[in-house]
Every structure is written in C-alpha cells, then in structure tokens.
Design a protein around this motif. Structure first.
Motif, PDB file in Angstrom:
ATOM      1  N   ASP A  44       5.514  22.033 -69.602  1.00 37.24           N
ATOM      2  CA  ASP A  44       5.773  20.672 -69.118  1.00 37.24           C
ATOM      3  C   ASP A  44       7.183  20.236 -69.490  1.00 37.24           C
ATOM      4  O   ASP A  44       7.876  19.591 -68.695  1.00 37.24           O
ATOM      5  CB  ASP A  44       4.757  19.691 -69.718  1.00 37.24           C
ATOM      6  N   ASN A  74       9.964  19.095 -66.758  1.00 29.44           N
ATOM      7  CA  ASN A  74      10.583  17.768 -66.819  1.00 29.44           C
ATOM      8  C   ASN A  74      12.100  17.868 -66.957  1.00 29.44           C
ATOM      9  O   ASN A  74      12.844  17.060 -66.384  1.00 29.44           O
ATOM     10  CB  ASN A  74      10.012  16.971 -67.992  1.00 29.44           C
ATOM     11  N   THR A 126      13.549  18.496 -63.496  1.00 27.91           N
ATOM     12  CA  THR A 126      13.573  17.244 -62.741  1.00 27.91           C
ATOM     13  C   THR A 126      14.785  16.407 -63.136  1.00 27.91           C
ATOM     14  O   THR A 126      15.538  15.923 -62.288  1.00 27.91           O
ATOM     15  CB  THR A 126      12.294  16.424 -62.981  1.00 27.91           C
TER      16      THR A 126
END
Length: 312
Positions: A270, A274, A277
C-alpha cells in the motif's frame, strides 16, 4: 470507495469494439469516434503490474489534454472533449505502426544500450565519451515498432521505409512534427523549471491528414529532470532528480524484476502504491502549474451517463 479503474467494461454503444492497451481502453464507435478510457493500470518493462494506481488515469488524461491543446497549432490531433477526468472522446485515426521516440539526453534505454557498448541506436550514431544523462548535441529520433503484445522493438528510419511500414512522404512529416512537438515540450518544461529528457509520439491518418494520437508529454510517455540540480548532479555523476515512470522501473529492478522469463513480480505494498499516486500528481502539478483535483466517482454508471450525454 475504491476509485481505481483496473479494467473497464463500459457499454457506450451496441456496435462498439474495444481495444485494451497496457493502460488505455479504446472504444471504437460508429461515425469514426473513439472513446479513450485512461485506466489506473501501470506497466513497466512492457508488463502490466498487478495493482492499479489510484488517480493515475486522471493524471494522465489531464496531462495529455493540457499538452494536446498547447500544441494544436503545430500538429492537428485526435482530441475533441473530456466528459469525465478518466475519459477523452475524439476522432478515430488509422494509426501508424511506429512510435516516434525522441531523446534530448542520454538516459533510460539509450543509456543502457550505450553502457553495453553500443554507439548506434536505431541507425543513429551516438557520440563517444558521453556520460549518463548528458545532453546530446542535437535531439535524436529513435523509433520503435508498435507491438500488439510484448516488447516494442527499436527500428531505424531505413528499416521503416524498406519494410513499407510508413511511406517516405508520411515519415518525413512524422519526423517534422516530432521535432517541433519536442521543441514546444522542451520550452514548456523549461518554463516550469524542468527538462524534457525524452518522450514518444504516436500518429495516425484521418482522411489522409497526419494527426497526433494517444497521449503526449505524460509521465508514462516522457521523462523529466529538475533543471535546478541538473548541472550539479551531472558534474558529480549523481542520479538526476526526475519526474517520470523511471522510479517504478528502478524499484522493480532493485527487487529483481526486469520483465524477463523467470522473473518474479515483487509485492506492491500500500505504501508503494500510494507513493506512485503522489509522484504522478507531483508531475502533473509541476509541469502544468495547476492543482490536481481528483474525481472520486469512477463508477460505470456515472462514466457511461456522461459519455452518452456528449455523444447524443
């Protein structure tokens, strides 16, 4: 709500056909219209990674639109409207089966080839004695064949013409547009404190007119360096601070993956997802000077309704 679009399954028209690329899903409709959905898939080494990157598609679409509008005085393009941040609608073109790659600096794939001892890339001579990330005397065009599956392959101008992939008349036009678009992209990047290192363009024909298609100057198709630390890092033989997808490739290589047979895809945590992004949003805001405003509603119903409204 999970906003990431990994696979699209839209029904824009009963007679539609769909082409699923590495990142974009292209819906061909009657009346020579295309609906291009920028998914949140991410690829590296011509392999689609297992997890999508939230908002990546919206960043790519917004960046591409920004530059398509900023270069339409140089070269006509396919884009007409964007009813949703993940979607563009435009003219259907008959694509040329080559990608026009242009490099202003010795980086990425070109550097890997150079470091392996090669001094000719796609029929273009690279000078001896260059260092990684050094600027070429003049930008070089190093085309690649557009593969339906697997790896795109380097190809020379002479091979393209000899194989009849593109006619000489059209190829000269592609080269002219490629250099002019790169010059504009370089100028726009410099205004934002960035260096456009290399990029690729794709073209097609609409009624025998060459038009720019797909994306332009996005982090998926381009590499950017930060200008303020470029000279210092080059002098010290340090890696350049960059805005591109190269950091994803580097992460994969550090974890033993280069898309080769037998390589095992590392786990995408994760935290890593992230971070990707955030890097994409950083590029958009840096290169455009605009604040990224995410649209969390990426539901099938919403996107289909917005597209239908534009098409009707």
């Amino acid at each position: 709500m999970d906003t990431a679009i990994k696979n699209s399954n839209f029904n824009f028209h009963p007679e539609q056909s769909v082409y699923n690329g590495k990142v974009r899903d292209v819906y061909s409709l009657p009346n020579d219209k295309l609906v291009m959905v920028a998914s949140d898939r991410i690829s590296a080494f011509d392999v689609i990674l297992p997890r999508p990157i939230p908002y990546k598609g919206q960043v790519l679409n917004a960046t591409a639109i920004h530059f398509l509008k900023a270069t339409e005085d140089i070269c006509p393009n396919w884009f007409e409207k964007s009813p949703h941040p993940n979607v563009s609608i435009g003219k259907k073109a008959n694509p040329f089966k080559v990608e026009m790659v242009i490099r202003g600096y010795l980086a990425g794939h070109a550097w890997r080839e150079y470091k392996a001892g090669k001094r000719i890339l796609c029929g273009v001579v690279m000078p001896d004695g260059m260092r990684e990330n050094q600027k070429f005397p003049e930008p070089i065009i190093t085309p690649a064949t557009k593969a339906e599956e697997g790896h795109d392959e380097d190809i020379s101008r002479e091979e393209i013409l000899a194989q009849g992939i593109v006619s000489e008349k059209h190829y000269l036009q592609l080269e002219k547009y490629t250099r002019a678009l790169f010059a504009r992209g370089t100028e726009m990047a410099a205004n934002r404190g960035l260096i456009l290192v290399d990029t690729k363009y794709e073209f097609g024909l609409v009624n025998d007119e060459v038009v720019l298609i797909d994306e332009i100057h996005t982090p998926d198709s381009s590499r950017y360096f930060y200008a303020d630390v470029y000279d210092e890092n080059l002098a010290a033989n340090k890696p350049q601070k960059q805005l591109s997808k190269e950091f994803v490739r580097e992460w994969l290589m550090e974890n033993g993956f280069q898309g080769k047979e037998g390589d095992v895809m590392p786990e995408m945590t994760d935290e890593f997802v992230n971070s990707v992004t955030n890097r994409y949003i950083e590029l958009y805001e840096n290169i455009t000077g605009e604040t990224f405003k995410p649209e969390p509603d990426t539901s099938v119903d919403t996107i289909e309704a917005l597209v239908q409204k534009e098409l009707n």
